[in-house]
Design an enzyme around this catalytic site. Structure first.
Site, PDB file in Angstrom:
ATOM      1  N   SER A 127     -20.762 -13.765  24.651  1.00  0.00           N
ATOM      2  CA  SER A 127     -19.392 -14.232  24.880  1.00  0.00           C
ATOM      3  C   SER A 127     -19.064 -14.325  26.365  1.00  0.00           C
ATOM      4  O   SER A 127     -19.052 -13.329  27.085  1.00  0.00           O
ATOM      5  CB  SER A 127     -18.396 -13.294  24.190  1.00  0.00           C
ATOM      6  OG  SER A 127     -17.080 -13.768  24.350  1.00  0.00           O
ATOM      7  N   ARG A 130       0.838  -1.191   0.000  1.00  0.00           N
ATOM      8  CA  ARG A 130       0.000   0.000   0.000  1.00  0.00           C
ATOM      9  C   ARG A 130       0.882   1.254   0.000  1.00  0.00           C
ATOM     10  O   ARG A 130       2.088   1.191   0.272  1.00  0.00           O
ATOM     11  CB  ARG A 130      -0.919   0.002   1.232  1.00  0.00           C
ATOM     12  CG  ARG A 130      -2.022  -1.018   1.186  1.00  0.00           C
ATOM     13  CD  ARG A 130      -2.793  -1.083   2.498  1.00  0.00           C
ATOM     14  NE  ARG A 130      -1.996  -1.649   3.578  1.00  0.00           N
ATOM     15  CZ  ARG A 130      -2.428  -1.802   4.836  1.00  0.00           C
ATOM     16  NH1 ARG A 130      -3.649  -1.386   5.167  1.00  0.00           N
ATOM     17  NH2 ARG A 130      -1.642  -2.340   5.746  1.00  0.00           N
ATOM     18  N   ARG A 182     -25.382  -5.353  19.965  1.00  0.00           N
ATOM     19  CA  ARG A 182     -24.708  -5.695  18.717  1.00  0.00           C
ATOM     20  C   ARG A 182     -25.192  -7.048  18.204  1.00  0.00           C
ATOM     21  O   ARG A 182     -25.409  -7.239  16.998  1.00  0.00           O
ATOM     22  CB  ARG A 182     -23.191  -5.727  18.913  1.00  0.00           C
ATOM     23  CG  ARG A 182     -22.400  -5.996  17.638  1.00  0.00           C
ATOM     24  CD  ARG A 182     -22.533  -4.856  16.650  1.00  0.00           C
ATOM     25  NE  ARG A 182     -21.883  -5.163  15.380  1.00  0.00           N
ATOM     26  CZ  ARG A 182     -21.797  -4.328  14.352  1.00  0.00           C
ATOM     27  NH1 ARG A 182     -22.333  -3.128  14.440  1.00  0.00           N
ATOM     28  NH2 ARG A 182     -21.201  -4.677  13.241  1.00  0.00           N
ATOM     29  N   TYR A 207      -1.059   4.614  10.555  1.00  0.00           N
ATOM     30  CA  TYR A 207      -1.417   3.645  11.591  1.00  0.00           C
ATOM     31  C   TYR A 207      -0.217   3.491  12.522  1.00  0.00           C
ATOM     32  O   TYR A 207       0.923   3.364  12.059  1.00  0.00           O
ATOM     33  CB  TYR A 207      -1.764   2.286  10.981  1.00  0.00           C
ATOM     34  CG  TYR A 207      -3.090   2.243  10.275  1.00  0.00           C
ATOM     35  CD1 TYR A 207      -4.283   2.405  10.970  1.00  0.00           C
ATOM     36  CD2 TYR A 207      -3.172   2.025   8.896  1.00  0.00           C
ATOM     37  CE1 TYR A 207      -5.511   2.370  10.328  1.00  0.00           C
ATOM     38  CE2 TYR A 207      -4.388   1.982   8.242  1.00  0.00           C
ATOM     39  CZ  TYR A 207      -5.556   2.159   8.965  1.00  0.00           C
ATOM     40  OH  TYR A 207      -6.768   2.125   8.325  1.00  0.00           O
ATOM     41  N   VAL A 227      -4.037  -8.934  15.767  1.00  0.00           N
ATOM     42  CA  VAL A 227      -2.647  -9.180  16.151  1.00  0.00           C
ATOM     43  C   VAL A 227      -1.821  -7.892  16.204  1.00  0.00           C
ATOM     44  O   VAL A 227      -0.865  -7.782  16.976  1.00  0.00           O
ATOM     45  CB  VAL A 227      -1.999 -10.214  15.195  1.00  0.00           C
ATOM     46  CG1 VAL A 227      -1.833  -9.638  13.801  1.00  0.00           C
ATOM     47  CG2 VAL A 227      -0.676 -10.706  15.739  1.00  0.00           C
ATOM     48  N   ASP A 228      -2.183  -6.882  15.391  1.00  0.00           N
ATOM     49  CA  ASP A 228      -1.405  -5.641  15.415  1.00  0.00           C
ATOM     50  C   ASP A 228      -1.593  -4.864  16.712  1.00  0.00           C
ATOM     51  O   ASP A 228      -0.834  -3.939  17.014  1.00  0.00           O
ATOM     52  CB  ASP A 228      -1.722  -4.746  14.210  1.00  0.00           C
ATOM     53  CG  ASP A 228      -3.198  -4.495  14.007  1.00  0.00           C
ATOM     54  OD1 ASP A 228      -3.995  -4.911  14.872  1.00  0.00           O
ATOM     55  OD2 ASP A 228      -3.569  -3.885  12.986  1.00  0.00           O
ATOM     56  N   LYS A 249       1.666   2.160   7.291  1.00  0.00           N
ATOM     57  CA  LYS A 249       2.029   1.403   8.484  1.00  0.00           C
ATOM     58  C   LYS A 249       2.988   2.186   9.368  1.00  0.00           C
ATOM     59  O   LYS A 249       3.612   3.160   8.959  1.00  0.00           O
ATOM     60  CB  LYS A 249       2.659   0.061   8.096  1.00  0.00           C
ATOM     61  CG  LYS A 249       1.671  -0.909   7.450  1.00  0.00           C
ATOM     62  CD  LYS A 249       0.461  -1.173   8.340  1.00  0.00           C
ATOM     63  CE  LYS A 249       0.796  -1.951   9.600  1.00  0.00           C
ATOM     64  NZ  LYS A 249      -0.394  -2.179  10.462  1.00  0.00           N
ATOM     65  N   GLU A 267      -5.865   4.847  13.502  1.00  0.00           N
ATOM     66  CA  GLU A 267      -6.796   3.977  14.232  1.00  0.00           C
ATOM     67  C   GLU A 267      -7.422   4.635  15.448  1.00  0.00           C
ATOM     68  O   GLU A 267      -8.371   4.100  16.029  1.00  0.00           O
ATOM     69  CB  GLU A 267      -6.102   2.668  14.655  1.00  0.00           C
ATOM     70  CG  GLU A 267      -5.135   2.774  15.801  1.00  0.00           C
ATOM     71  CD  GLU A 267      -3.733   3.207  15.399  1.00  0.00           C
ATOM     72  OE1 GLU A 267      -2.849   3.224  16.269  1.00  0.00           O
ATOM     73  OE2 GLU A 267      -3.525   3.525  14.200  1.00  0.00           O
ATOM     74  N   SER A 294     -10.621  -2.523   8.342  1.00  0.00           N
ATOM     75  CA  SER A 294     -11.275  -3.596   9.093  1.00  0.00           C
ATOM     76  C   SER A 294     -12.206  -4.397   8.193  1.00  0.00           C
ATOM     77  O   SER A 294     -12.302  -5.620   8.306  1.00  0.00           O
ATOM     78  CB  SER A 294     -12.063  -3.014  10.276  1.00  0.00           C
ATOM     79  OG  SER A 294     -11.202  -2.409  11.215  1.00  0.00           O
ATOM     80  N   VAL A 334     -14.952  -6.068  11.770  1.00  0.00           N
ATOM     81  CA  VAL A 334     -14.186  -7.219  11.293  1.00  0.00           C
ATOM     82  C   VAL A 334     -15.025  -8.488  11.346  1.00  0.00           C
ATOM     83  O   VAL A 334     -15.110  -9.254  10.376  1.00  0.00           O
ATOM     84  CB  VAL A 334     -12.892  -7.396  12.116  1.00  0.00           C
ATOM     85  CG1 VAL A 334     -12.232  -8.738  11.791  1.00  0.00           C
ATOM     86  CG2 VAL A 334     -11.924  -6.263  11.849  1.00  0.00           C
ATOM     87  N   HIS A 350      -0.671   1.908  16.256  1.00  0.00           N
ATOM     88  CA  HIS A 350      -0.888   0.762  17.153  1.00  0.00           C
ATOM     89  C   HIS A 350       0.176   0.716  18.255  1.00  0.00           C
ATOM     90  O   HIS A 350       0.831  -0.302  18.470  1.00  0.00           O
ATOM     91  CB  HIS A 350      -0.898  -0.547  16.356  1.00  0.00           C
ATOM     92  CG  HIS A 350      -1.979  -0.616  15.324  1.00  0.00           C
ATOM     93  ND1 HIS A 350      -3.318  -0.735  15.665  1.00  0.00           N
ATOM     94  CD2 HIS A 350      -1.933  -0.578  13.963  1.00  0.00           C
ATOM     95  CE1 HIS A 350      -4.040  -0.775  14.556  1.00  0.00           C
ATOM     96  NE2 HIS A 350      -3.230  -0.668  13.518  1.00  0.00           N
ATOM     97  N   VAL A 364      -0.571 -12.266  10.493  1.00  0.00           N
ATOM     98  CA  VAL A 364      -0.031 -11.156   9.700  1.00  0.00           C
ATOM     99  C   VAL A 364      -0.721  -9.854  10.119  1.00  0.00           C
ATOM    100  O   VAL A 364      -1.944  -9.751  10.030  1.00  0.00           O
ATOM    101  CB  VAL A 364      -0.231 -11.406   8.192  1.00  0.00           C
ATOM    102  CG1 VAL A 364       0.255 -10.203   7.383  1.00  0.00           C
ATOM    103  CG2 VAL A 364       0.508 -12.670   7.764  1.00  0.00           C
ATOM    104  N   PRO A 365       0.039  -8.854  10.582  1.00  0.00           N
ATOM    105  CA  PRO A 365      -0.590  -7.636  11.107  1.00  0.00           C
ATOM    106  C   PRO A 365      -1.032  -6.641  10.048  1.00  0.00           C
ATOM    107  O   PRO A 365      -1.764  -5.710  10.360  1.00  0.00           O
ATOM    108  CB  PRO A 365       0.529  -7.029  11.971  1.00  0.00           C
ATOM    109  CG  PRO A 365       1.790  -7.499  11.323  1.00  0.00           C
ATOM    110  CD  PRO A 365       1.495  -8.867  10.772  1.00  0.00           C
TER     111      PRO A 365
END
Length: 360
Positions: free
Chosen positions: A219, A15, A202, A93, A268-269, A74, A117, A133, A178, A95, A297-298
């Site tokens: 959950s 990207r 939700r 981004y 994961v990120d 990134k 984010e 997402s 997501v 994170h 993979v982030p």
């Protein structure tokens, strides 16, 4: 204002921070855009496209980074820390909750770091996180289906099944953007789908979308413990803005999954919600732990850069234009953009990241 667009250097990150179309908008507004050569090649934009849009192509990353406003996709990697400086606005981004080293580097540099984010609308929506997402949620099923193939280490399950053979079972932890997009694609492939979420409202909304096609569960540790071992594919889709998600799937629970099952953790990120999952890369996307294939993979949307770059720019450009037009005054005039401020003048300012690193 001078705007720099460096080439991304994260593993197989194709990207780019600005499309030629976005460059044209900035150029027409009187700003000068400096794009590192070949920065857009992976997304299908060559240097000539940027030149025609009004950008100047520069030969080195240093030349792109040495501008007042730097636009990336990134987070800066270790090799880029030397480009960070005071009197610089970095918009990308970040994170930071999952990256103490980068947080310390930004604080030491003393510039301004605004995270895509963290930009938040009054409604609580995250407009710059949402498009990626959507893509990551959809890709989670695409990749999960691929790694369920026997040749990839999986169980050899076809998610759609066929007449006479039951379809695969996808369990999605989290019913946000997501999780919703993952469910949409999994259903389209003919899989059985279960979504778990702690937000009853939700879950009710998801029922209006999917009806009885999806099993919707509240959950709890017990419901997760019952659902995960029965899954062929588990998708981690938990977002806690600015923080590491809670660990929902323990090592012991992973050990109860069937050999060749697959876990894809989209979060994961930010640290992920699966205890056994660690960061991987597009070059080496999976590893096997307790017989289960793990995908971590982030930068998942980097696999589809032509789509992802354009989708991201549609959302980021209005904010980028405000920063270019107004500088830091834009943070005072736009409360949503101000929510994205993580670091300024050697200070860590985002409350959620402060909670993660109280000593910084």
């Amino acid at each position: 204002m001078e705007v720099g667009v460096p080439k991304e250097i994260k593993d197989q990150e194709y990207r780019v921070g600005l499309t030629p179309g976005s460059v044209r908008v900035l150029s027409e507004a009187g700003h000068r855009v400096f794009v590192e050569t070949l920065a857009g090649d992976g997304s299908g934009f060559d240097d000539q496209d940027y030149i025609e849009a009004g950008a100047k192509i520069v030969a080195t990353a240093s030349e792109a980074w040495s501008r007042e406003l730097v636009i990336k996709v990134k987070e800066p990697l270790t090799a880029e820390y030397g480009f960070l400086r005071a009197n610089q606005i970095l918009f990308t981004y970040l994170h930071l909750a999952a990256n103490r080293e980068l947080t310390e580097a930004l604080l030491e540099a003393g510039g301004v770091a605004i995270a895509y984010e963290s930009v938040e609308l009054p409604s609580g929506a995250f407009p710059l996180l949402s498009p990626m997402s959507v893509i990551a949620g959809r890709l989670s099923i695409q990749f999960g289906a691929h790694f369920l193939e026997r040749q990839q280490g999986g169980r050899g399950v076809l998610l759609s099944g066929i007449p006479g053979v039951k379809s695969g079972h996808v369990v999605i932890l989290g019913g946000g953007v997501v999780g919703t997009e993952a469910a949409r694609i999994a259903l389209g492939m003919g899989a059985q789908v279960t979504i778990l979420d702690i937000n009853v409202e939700r879950l009710a909304y998801l029922e209006t979308l999917f009806g009885s096609q999806v099993e919707l569960l509240y959950s709890t540790s017990q419901s997760i413990a019952e659902a995960v071992p029965a899954a062929d594919l588990v998708v981690g889709a938990v977002l806690v803005p600015g923080k590491k998600p809670p660990t929902l799937v323990s090592r012991q629970l992973v050990e109860r999954m069937r050999p060749g099952s697959v876990i894809v953790d989209v979060a994961v990120d930010q640290g992920g919600c699966i205890e056994t999952l660690k960061v991987t890369s597009h070059s080496s996307p999976t590893y096997t732990k307790a017989g289960v294939v793990h995908y971590g993979v982030p930068n998942m949307p980097g696999a589809v850069p032509w789509t992802a770059t354009q989708a991201l720019n549609h959302s980021t450009l209005p904010y980028i234009l405000q920063l270019a037009n107004q500088g830091l005054t834009a943070l005072e005039k736009n409360a949503s953009l101000a929510k994205g401020l993580n670091v300024k003048n050697h200070q860590l300012l985002h409350p959620a990241v402060q909670e993660v690193f109280p000593d910084l």
